[in-house]
Design an enzyme around this catalytic site. Sequence first.
Site, mmCIF file in Angstrom:
data_model
loop_
_atom_site.group_PDB
_atom_site.id
_atom_site.type_symbol
_atom_site.label_atom_id
_atom_site.label_comp_id
_atom_site.label_asym_id
_atom_site.label_seq_id
_atom_site.Cartn_x
_atom_site.Cartn_y
_atom_site.Cartn_z
ATOM 1 N N ASN A 156 3.018 5.441 -11.553
ATOM 2 C CA ASN A 156 4.176 5.460 -12.460
ATOM 3 C C ASN A 156 4.156 4.364 -13.522
ATOM 4 O O ASN A 156 4.812 4.504 -14.545
ATOM 5 C CB ASN A 156 5.487 5.464 -11.659
ATOM 6 C CG ASN A 156 5.716 4.165 -10.936
ATOM 7 O OD1 ASN A 156 4.775 3.508 -10.513
ATOM 8 N ND2 ASN A 156 6.967 3.790 -10.767
ATOM 9 N N GLU A 254 4.616 -3.833 -2.503
ATOM 10 C CA GLU A 254 5.845 -3.501 -3.223
ATOM 11 C C GLU A 254 6.032 -1.995 -3.093
ATOM 12 O O GLU A 254 5.138 -1.220 -3.465
ATOM 13 C CB GLU A 254 5.743 -3.918 -4.689
ATOM 14 C CG GLU A 254 5.790 -5.419 -4.894
ATOM 15 C CD GLU A 254 7.052 -6.075 -4.350
ATOM 16 O OE1 GLU A 254 8.061 -5.370 -4.152
ATOM 17 O OE2 GLU A 254 7.016 -7.282 -4.087
ATOM 18 N N CYS A 288 10.331 2.520 -9.914
ATOM 19 C CA CYS A 288 10.766 2.021 -8.603
ATOM 20 C C CYS A 288 12.146 1.387 -8.722
ATOM 21 O O CYS A 288 12.903 1.369 -7.757
ATOM 22 C CB CYS A 288 9.763 1.023 -8.058
ATOM 23 S SG CYS A 288 9.395 -0.301 -9.201
ATOM 24 N N GLN A 335 5.273 15.979 -7.869
ATOM 25 C CA GLN A 335 6.550 15.342 -8.193
ATOM 26 C C GLN A 335 7.621 16.391 -8.470
ATOM 27 O O GLN A 335 8.759 16.278 -8.029
ATOM 28 C CB GLN A 335 6.374 14.460 -9.433
ATOM 29 C CG GLN A 335 5.914 13.062 -9.147
ATOM 30 C CD GLN A 335 6.955 12.321 -8.341
ATOM 31 O OE1 GLN A 335 6.804 12.146 -7.137
ATOM 32 N NE2 GLN A 335 8.040 11.906 -8.965
ATOM 33 N N GLU A 389 14.267 8.140 -1.062
ATOM 34 C CA GLU A 389 13.850 7.970 -2.455
ATOM 35 C C GLU A 389 13.433 9.325 -3.027
ATOM 36 O O GLU A 389 12.541 9.973 -2.489
ATOM 37 C CB GLU A 389 12.665 6.997 -2.525
ATOM 38 C CG GLU A 389 12.258 6.685 -3.948
ATOM 39 C CD GLU A 389 11.058 5.747 -4.029
ATOM 40 O OE1 GLU A 389 10.078 5.951 -3.275
ATOM 41 O OE2 GLU A 389 11.098 4.817 -4.846
ATOM 42 N N GLU A 468 5.674 -10.537 -6.365
ATOM 43 C CA GLU A 468 4.746 -10.478 -7.494
ATOM 44 C C GLU A 468 5.341 -11.220 -8.684
ATOM 45 O O GLU A 468 6.543 -11.458 -8.728
ATOM 46 C CB GLU A 468 4.484 -9.028 -7.880
ATOM 47 C CG GLU A 468 3.808 -8.264 -6.750
ATOM 48 C CD GLU A 468 3.166 -6.999 -7.250
ATOM 49 O OE1 GLU A 468 2.019 -7.058 -7.699
ATOM 50 O OE2 GLU A 468 3.827 -5.954 -7.183
HETATM 51 P P1 NDP Z 1 1.459 6.205 -2.961
HETATM 52 O O1 NDP Z 1 1.916 5.313 -1.865
HETATM 53 O O2 NDP Z 1 1.256 7.636 -2.670
HETATM 54 O O3 NDP Z 1 0.062 5.679 -3.569
HETATM 55 C C1 NDP Z 1 -0.100 4.374 -4.059
HETATM 56 C C2 NDP Z 1 -1.576 4.018 -4.071
HETATM 57 O O4 NDP Z 1 -2.068 3.955 -2.729
HETATM 58 C C3 NDP Z 1 -2.452 5.054 -4.773
HETATM 59 O O5 NDP Z 1 -3.502 4.401 -5.448
HETATM 60 C C4 NDP Z 1 -2.980 5.874 -3.611
HETATM 61 O O6 NDP Z 1 -4.168 6.577 -3.917
HETATM 62 C C5 NDP Z 1 -3.231 4.780 -2.592
HETATM 63 N N1 NDP Z 1 -3.339 5.239 -1.220
HETATM 64 C C6 NDP Z 1 -2.884 6.397 -0.682
HETATM 65 N N2 NDP Z 1 -3.196 6.444 0.648
HETATM 66 C C7 NDP Z 1 -3.855 5.303 0.932
HETATM 67 C C8 NDP Z 1 -4.442 4.780 2.127
HETATM 68 N N3 NDP Z 1 -4.375 5.415 3.299
HETATM 69 N N4 NDP Z 1 -5.067 3.579 2.068
HETATM 70 C C9 NDP Z 1 -5.126 2.900 0.901
HETATM 71 N N5 NDP Z 1 -4.606 3.353 -0.256
HETATM 72 C C10 NDP Z 1 -3.959 4.538 -0.239
HETATM 73 O O7 NDP Z 1 2.519 5.998 -4.154
HETATM 74 P P2 NDP Z 1 2.618 6.761 -5.528
HETATM 75 O O8 NDP Z 1 1.368 6.587 -6.303
HETATM 76 O O9 NDP Z 1 3.128 8.140 -5.281
HETATM 77 O O10 NDP Z 1 3.746 5.895 -6.298
HETATM 78 C C11 NDP Z 1 5.110 6.106 -6.179
HETATM 79 C C12 NDP Z 1 5.715 5.100 -5.223
HETATM 80 O O11 NDP Z 1 5.471 3.787 -5.699
HETATM 81 C C13 NDP Z 1 7.225 5.221 -5.131
HETATM 82 O O12 NDP Z 1 7.619 5.127 -3.795
HETATM 83 C C14 NDP Z 1 7.727 3.996 -5.897
HETATM 84 O O13 NDP Z 1 8.994 3.531 -5.506
HETATM 85 C C15 NDP Z 1 6.659 3.010 -5.603
HETATM 86 N N6 NDP Z 1 6.662 1.921 -6.577
HETATM 87 C C16 NDP Z 1 7.136 0.686 -6.196
HETATM 88 C C17 NDP Z 1 7.212 -0.361 -7.100
HETATM 89 C C18 NDP Z 1 7.679 -1.721 -6.678
HETATM 90 O O14 NDP Z 1 7.355 -2.684 -7.364
HETATM 91 N N7 NDP Z 1 8.419 -1.852 -5.589
HETATM 92 C C19 NDP Z 1 6.822 -0.175 -8.492
HETATM 93 C C20 NDP Z 1 6.344 1.158 -8.796
HETATM 94 C C21 NDP Z 1 6.274 2.157 -7.860
HETATM 95 P P3 NDP Z 1 -4.093 8.137 -4.352
HETATM 96 O O15 NDP Z 1 -3.352 8.169 -5.632
HETATM 97 O O16 NDP Z 1 -5.516 8.500 -4.463
HETATM 98 O O17 NDP Z 1 -3.362 8.848 -3.254
#
Ligand code: NDP
Length: 498
Positions: A156, A254, A288, A335, A389, A468
Amino acid sequence: MTTGNASPYKNHIGGQWVASASGRTYPVTNPARKNDVLGEFQTSTPDDALSAVDAAQNALPGWSQTPAPARAAFLFRALEILRERADDIARTITMEEGKPIADALGEVKRAMNIIEYSAGEGRRMFGYTTPSELPNTMAYTMRRPMGVVAIITPWNFPIAIPAWKIAPALICGNTLVFKPASATPLSAVKLMQVFHDAGLPPGVLNLITGPGGSVGNALVESPGVKAISFTGSTEIGTGIYTEGARRLKKVQCEMGGKNAVILLADADMEKAMGGIVQGAFGSTGQRCTATSRLIVEDSAYDHFMDELIERTSKLKIGDGLDPSVDISPLASQAQFDTVMEYIGVGAEEGATLAYGGHAVTGGEYDQGYYVEPTIFTDVQPHMRIAQEEIFGPVLTVFKASGLEEAIEIANDVKFGLSSSVYTKDLTRAFQYIDTVESGMVHVNAPTLGGEVHLPFGGLKESGVGQREQGTEAFDFFSEVITVYIDHAAEAGERAKFI
Ligand code: NDP
């Protein structure tokens, strides 16, 4: 400018653009025009991930011993390159993730800010000195790099979130393996290219694309990786934190949010409505820190809700590249499906659909993942739409008798990322600041955003590990070493004081 890379885009390992050993690639499309393929990207394997870790380990002695002000020079160069490419990179974000172009430009600016802030740290990197309890003894602390760090990021904010991990990690002397979300690898390739063109030595920053479950997991499990900085969902973050802890790695996660705005009867209408509409529907609710709950003091409920619905009805929906658009498509089919499912759940749970609630179809809309901005009223705290969420343009609205009940509702979720109150009453504002359970607290401002020189992160299931940004980022990305120097002329003097 070195372009170095074109579709099929490659990984960047040890200073070279290289293909995955898998020989496989996957396509990424534009969420506003599903049939537009932006490029093919490497479907990497765990072995590719480990070769990126090796490259980072090989680069570690040279980079960690480079003086921090000299490391900063690379970051300042990257900053200038990013500035030159800001428009192109913002367009890439919009075409890949979907967000409106103004938000994408804001994201690039945020990345520039963190690079600038981190580069400045190259001339600080402070430890401290303190008097020893022993005579002729000097005591101080200093920082050392952690080693190889894995950076795992969501889709995102495909430029800003990687930048706010990469820049502080680099200035602290670590070498990195960056695994971006599979949905937004083109933004990641462009960011990698910026650092490559800034002359970063080979292997200091490595990029690897591919599925999180295999590539990301290989990084988490690799003994060569000493620290993990993750942003993403609570579900995946919990697994990474658990696996990292088992291996005694330093981990920061995060994660998700369910951010609330409390709207009190004395609030300034203009400020509140601007902040709520932007917070709930800006970037299609895929932040987020997006506002997903609104808790309204009941004495002013009708007055505020009429205005909110009126303003929401004026939002323009379309391709984010059109600068007049307020709400652009959701980022992906997944999504879109999730958001539509939650809209169905809200109706089934008995909430009132006060505005929106449908996919937007017909003409160009059929090409993208468009959903109307949606407002549910009569929401009860136990409902799923009140607790989970949704990560889309869906606002759930509650009534509260006053501030105390509003804070109770705000705190009654497992998340604790960001929150906001709108009021002119200073006493009530401070009561809210002191009791609301969120890592970032706003008064008369939206739940969004943050400044890079202040810490960013959440409580409860929204965040674990060090914050962070701010100076906390440098604490996460370094080891603190404590040094004692006995400079007495003779032995024995020390012993009698122990
Ligand atoms: P995901 O948790 O699905 O994925 C995040 C990252 O983790 C991606 O690069 C993903 O790869 C990778 N990943 C997935 N499975 C594994 C695993 N088993 N081991 C290691 N890495 C893995 O999140 P989204 O990308 O869907 O992002 C949306 C989420 O992020 C929302 O919940 C949002 O709230 C949160 N977010 C939080 C923020 C904060 O600062 N608190 C800021 C922005 C977003 P792949 O894409 O290949 O699956």
